[in-house]
Design a protein around this motif. Structure first.
Motif, PDB file in Angstrom:
ATOM      1  N   ASN A 150      -9.223   7.219  -3.297  1.00  0.00           N
ATOM      2  CA  ASN A 150      -9.296   7.327  -4.753  1.00  0.00           C
ATOM      3  C   ASN A 150      -8.478   6.201  -5.363  1.00  0.00           C
ATOM      4  OD1 ASN A 150      -9.376   8.060  -7.432  1.00  0.00           O
ATOM      5  ND2 ASN A 150      -8.418  10.053  -7.142  1.00  0.00           N
ATOM      6  N   ILE A 151      -9.129   5.278  -6.050  1.00  0.00           N
ATOM      7  CA  ILE A 151      -8.421   4.095  -6.552  1.00  0.00           C
ATOM      8  C   ILE A 151      -7.460   4.418  -7.685  1.00  0.00           C
ATOM      9  CG2 ILE A 151     -10.361   2.614  -5.907  1.00  0.00           C
ATOM     10  CD1 ILE A 151     -10.995   2.372  -8.912  1.00  0.00           C
ATOM     11  N   THR A 152      -7.528   5.652  -8.206  1.00  0.00           N
ATOM     12  CA  THR A 152      -6.616   6.011  -9.293  1.00  0.00           C
ATOM     13  C   THR A 152      -5.321   6.618  -8.791  1.00  0.00           C
ATOM     14  OG1 THR A 152      -7.465   8.276  -9.574  1.00  0.00           O
ATOM     15  CG2 THR A 152      -8.616   6.503 -10.737  1.00  0.00           C
ATOM     16  N   GLN A 153      -5.196   6.805  -7.470  1.00  0.00           N
ATOM     17  CA  GLN A 153      -3.976   7.374  -6.928  1.00  0.00           C
ATOM     18  C   GLN A 153      -2.800   6.450  -7.194  1.00  0.00           C
ATOM     19  OE1 GLN A 153      -4.893  10.694  -6.462  1.00  0.00           O
ATOM     20  NE2 GLN A 153      -3.342  10.540  -4.901  1.00  0.00           N
ATOM     21  N   PRO A 154      -1.648   6.988  -7.603  1.00  0.00           N
ATOM     22  CA  PRO A 154      -0.476   6.148  -7.855  1.00  0.00           C
ATOM     23  C   PRO A 154       0.039   5.525  -6.585  1.00  0.00           C
ATOM     24  CG  PRO A 154       0.138   8.467  -7.884  1.00  0.00           C
ATOM     25  CD  PRO A 154      -1.373   8.411  -7.838  1.00  0.00           C
ATOM     26  N   ASN A 155       0.685   4.388  -6.702  1.00  0.00           N
ATOM     27  CA  ASN A 155       1.245   3.692  -5.552  1.00  0.00           C
ATOM     28  C   ASN A 155       2.439   4.455  -5.016  1.00  0.00           C
ATOM     29  OD1 ASN A 155       2.444   1.902  -3.732  1.00  0.00           O
ATOM     30  ND2 ASN A 155       1.667   0.128  -4.840  1.00  0.00           N
ATOM     31  N   GLN A 156       2.314   4.935  -3.765  1.00  0.00           N
ATOM     32  CA  GLN A 156       3.401   5.700  -3.138  1.00  0.00           C
ATOM     33  C   GLN A 156       3.852   5.033  -1.856  1.00  0.00           C
ATOM     34  OE1 GLN A 156       2.088   9.722  -2.587  1.00  0.00           O
ATOM     35  NE2 GLN A 156       1.480   9.981  -4.725  1.00  0.00           N
ATOM     36  N   ASP A 157       3.564   3.744  -1.736  1.00  0.00           N
ATOM     37  CA  ASP A 157       3.807   3.065  -0.466  1.00  0.00           C
ATOM     38  C   ASP A 157       5.165   2.395  -0.364  1.00  0.00           C
ATOM     39  OD1 ASP A 157       2.705   2.311   2.099  1.00  0.00           O
ATOM     40  OD2 ASP A 157       2.766   0.239   1.368  1.00  0.00           O
ATOM     41  N   ASP A 158       5.940   2.440  -1.478  1.00  0.00           N
ATOM     42  CA  ASP A 158       7.205   1.723  -1.464  1.00  0.00           C
ATOM     43  C   ASP A 158       8.138   2.216  -0.379  1.00  0.00           C
ATOM     44  OD1 ASP A 158       6.314   0.237  -3.566  1.00  0.00           O
ATOM     45  OD2 ASP A 158       7.279   1.470  -5.111  1.00  0.00           O
ATOM     46  N   ASP A 159       8.117   3.553  -0.126  1.00  0.00           N
ATOM     47  CA  ASP A 159       9.011   4.094   0.896  1.00  0.00           C
ATOM     48  C   ASP A 159       8.227   4.533   2.125  1.00  0.00           C
ATOM     49  OD1 ASP A 159       7.686   6.207  -0.157  1.00  0.00           O
ATOM     50  OD2 ASP A 159       9.478   7.373  -0.700  1.00  0.00           O
ATOM     51  N   HIS A 160       6.936   4.188   2.175  1.00  0.00           N
ATOM     52  CA  HIS A 160       6.080   4.545   3.316  1.00  0.00           C
ATOM     53  C   HIS A 160       6.081   6.036   3.571  1.00  0.00           C
ATOM     54  CE1 HIS A 160       5.284   0.395   4.597  1.00  0.00           C
ATOM     55  NE2 HIS A 160       6.499   0.157   4.160  1.00  0.00           N
ATOM     56  N   ASP A 161       6.130   6.810   2.492  1.00  0.00           N
ATOM     57  CA  ASP A 161       6.111   8.264   2.619  1.00  0.00           C
ATOM     58  C   ASP A 161       4.704   8.715   2.947  1.00  0.00           C
ATOM     59  OD1 ASP A 161       6.495  10.937   2.478  1.00  0.00           O
ATOM     60  OD2 ASP A 161       6.754  11.034   0.296  1.00  0.00           O
ATOM     61  N   GLU A 162       4.546   9.450   4.034  1.00  0.00           N
ATOM     62  CA  GLU A 162       3.240   9.920   4.432  1.00  0.00           C
ATOM     63  C   GLU A 162       3.100  11.413   4.226  1.00  0.00           C
ATOM     64  OE1 GLU A 162       1.998   8.637   8.210  1.00  0.00           O
ATOM     65  OE2 GLU A 162       2.408   6.539   7.850  1.00  0.00           O
ATOM     66  N   SER A 163       3.899  11.988   3.328  1.00  0.00           N
ATOM     67  CA  SER A 163       3.808  13.409   3.078  1.00  0.00           C
ATOM     68  C   SER A 163       2.491  13.730   2.410  1.00  0.00           C
ATOM     69  CB  SER A 163       4.962  13.857   2.160  1.00  0.00           C
ATOM     70  OG  SER A 163       6.203  13.560   2.767  1.00  0.00           O
ATOM     71  N   PRO A 164       1.878  14.883   2.764  1.00  0.00           N
ATOM     72  CA  PRO A 164       0.610  15.250   2.150  1.00  0.00           C
ATOM     73  C   PRO A 164       0.774  15.465   0.657  1.00  0.00           C
ATOM     74  CG  PRO A 164       0.995  16.528   4.141  1.00  0.00           C
ATOM     75  CD  PRO A 164       2.282  15.818   3.811  1.00  0.00           C
ATOM     76  N   VAL A 165      -0.289  15.194  -0.101  1.00  0.00           N
ATOM     77  CA  VAL A 165      -0.302  15.384  -1.539  1.00  0.00           C
ATOM     78  C   VAL A 165      -1.457  16.293  -1.884  1.00  0.00           C
ATOM     79  CG1 VAL A 165      -0.546  14.259  -3.775  1.00  0.00           C
ATOM     80  CG2 VAL A 165       0.702  13.119  -1.942  1.00  0.00           C
ATOM     81  N   GLU A 166      -1.249  17.217  -2.792  1.00  0.00           N
ATOM     82  CA  GLU A 166      -2.276  18.192  -3.153  1.00  0.00           C
ATOM     83  C   GLU A 166      -3.454  17.540  -3.858  1.00  0.00           C
ATOM     84  OE1 GLU A 166      -0.406  21.700  -1.688  1.00  0.00           O
ATOM     85  OE2 GLU A 166      -2.397  21.337  -2.442  1.00  0.00           O
ATOM     86  N   ASP A 167      -4.637  18.164  -3.727  1.00  0.00           N
ATOM     87  CA  ASP A 167      -5.837  17.831  -4.473  1.00  0.00           C
ATOM     88  C   ASP A 167      -6.304  16.400  -4.327  1.00  0.00           C
ATOM     89  OD1 ASP A 167      -4.671  19.963  -7.099  1.00  0.00           O
ATOM     90  OD2 ASP A 167      -5.956  20.446  -5.416  1.00  0.00           O
ATOM     91  N   ALA A 168      -6.136  15.828  -3.174  1.00  0.00           N
ATOM     92  CA  ALA A 168      -6.577  14.445  -3.004  1.00  0.00           C
ATOM     93  C   ALA A 168      -7.819  14.333  -2.148  1.00  0.00           C
ATOM     94  CB  ALA A 168      -5.451  13.641  -2.380  1.00  0.00           C
ATOM     95  N   GLY A 169      -8.355  15.447  -1.703  1.00  0.00           N
ATOM     96  CA  GLY A 169      -9.563  15.363  -0.880  1.00  0.00           C
ATOM     97  C   GLY A 169      -9.287  15.816   0.536  1.00  0.00           C
ATOM     98  N   SER A 170     -10.231  15.568   1.441  1.00  0.00           N
ATOM     99  CA  SER A 170     -10.057  15.986   2.812  1.00  0.00           C
ATOM    100  C   SER A 170     -10.825  15.087   3.730  1.00  0.00           C
ATOM    101  CB  SER A 170     -10.544  17.437   2.982  1.00  0.00           C
ATOM    102  OG  SER A 170     -11.945  17.464   2.907  1.00  0.00           O
ATOM    103  N   CYS A 171     -10.630  15.278   5.020  1.00  0.00           N
ATOM    104  CA  CYS A 171     -11.336  14.438   5.976  1.00  0.00           C
ATOM    105  C   CYS A 171     -12.728  14.972   6.246  1.00  0.00           C
ATOM    106  CB  CYS A 171     -10.547  14.324   7.273  1.00  0.00           C
ATOM    107  SG  CYS A 171     -10.533  15.837   8.232  1.00  0.00           S
ATOM    108  N   GLY A 172     -13.038  16.123   5.684  1.00  0.00           N
ATOM    109  CA  GLY A 172     -14.409  16.616   5.761  1.00  0.00           C
ATOM    110  C   GLY A 172     -14.809  17.166   7.107  1.00  0.00           C
ATOM    111  N   SER A 173     -13.866  17.647   7.890  1.00  0.00           N
ATOM    112  CA  SER A 173     -14.235  18.153   9.200  1.00  0.00           C
ATOM    113  C   SER A 173     -14.708  19.599   9.141  1.00  0.00           C
ATOM    114  CB  SER A 173     -13.044  18.049  10.155  1.00  0.00           C
ATOM    115  OG  SER A 173     -12.006  18.901   9.745  1.00  0.00           O
ATOM    116  N   GLY A 174     -14.680  20.167   7.937  1.00  0.00           N
ATOM    117  CA  GLY A 174     -15.190  21.524   7.809  1.00  0.00           C
ATOM    118  C   GLY A 174     -14.095  22.511   7.484  1.00  0.00           C
ATOM    119  N   ASN A 175     -12.929  22.400   8.170  1.00  0.00           N
ATOM    120  CA  ASN A 175     -11.848  23.336   7.935  1.00  0.00           C
ATOM    121  C   ASN A 175     -10.704  22.684   7.173  1.00  0.00           C
ATOM    122  OD1 ASN A 175     -13.058  25.453   9.394  1.00  0.00           O
ATOM    123  ND2 ASN A 175     -12.438  24.499  11.319  1.00  0.00           N
TER     124      ASN A 175
END
Length: 216
Positions: A150-175
């Motif tokens: 999603n190109i509208t997501q804010p830049n969160q890469d400054d600290d390389h935080d990989e914590s999950p964020v709500e409501d951003a979608g999924s990998c679509g594997s079904g579960n």
């Protein structure tokens, strides 16, 4: 002539991500060579930027080195072209599903990775938009693991935080739930645990927020 090297800096994906990739044996590759790599998204194609150096490693300290398999063959190139055609079908299907679900989403692009098992959907929408139904149906229709950028997501890469964020979608594997970067059910942060992908540097959902400063 370029020397043989085992590690290269490679650009990949339509968002222009890049990372360090290591070959099992030294290869003599030139800038612009197309190669097959393994990223956190799956097996895909990339473009050689340069051999990796200690300076590059210093400025990419949190980048997990991915696998570099080698250059594309003529057969590989044919598969890439086929996947490109299939990507167009994914785009059209995503647009139709979005309309049917009345989602405030603009579908920008899609890329089916080299392995034919993973795809990335590029879109623009509010970070609060729930796109799980869109991704779930698209995943089932094409039998793919689908990541969202999603190109509208804010830049969160400054600290390389990989914590999950709500409501951003999924990998679509079904579960999958709505956790950014992969399954809500697997806390892997870099991909769906069921697809056995490995974290490289950032989840695909944050690709526009990841290292896009410097495609296939």
């Amino acid at each position: 002539m370029n020397a043989f090297c085992s590690e290269y800096l490679v650009r990949y994906g339509k968002a222009g991500e890049f990372g360090r990739f290591h070959a099992q044996k030294p290869l003599q590759l030139l800038k612009g060579d197309l190669v097959i790599i393994e990223t956190h998204r799956g097996k895909e194609t990339g473009e050689i930027l340069s051999p990796s150096t200690p300076i590059i490693a210093k400025f990419l300290p949190n980048t997990t080195v991915g696998k570099l398999y080698g250059t594309l063959t003529a057969q590989d190139d044919s598969l890439v072209q086929l996947n490109h055609s299939k990507s167009s079908l994914i785009i059209e299907a995503a647009k139709n599903i979005s309309l049917a679900l009345a989602l405030p989403v603009s579908i920008l692009d899609a890329e089916l990775l080299f392995d034919g098992k993973h795809a990335v959907l590029h879109l623009a929408t509010s970070p609060k938009t729930d796109v799980r139904d869109l991704i779930s149906k698209l995943s089932k229709d094409f039998d793919l693991h689908i990541y969202v950028e999603n190109i509208t997501q804010p830049n969160q890469d400054d600290d390389h935080d990989e914590s999950p964020v709500e409501d951003a979608g999924s990998c679509g594997s079904g579960n999958c739930g709505s956790k950014e970067g992969g399954c809500g059910s697997c806390s892997s942060g870099g991909g769906c645990g069921s697809c056995s992908t490995t974290k490289e540097k950032k989840p695909a959902l944050e690709a526009n927020a990841s290292q896009r400063k410097p495609l296939i």
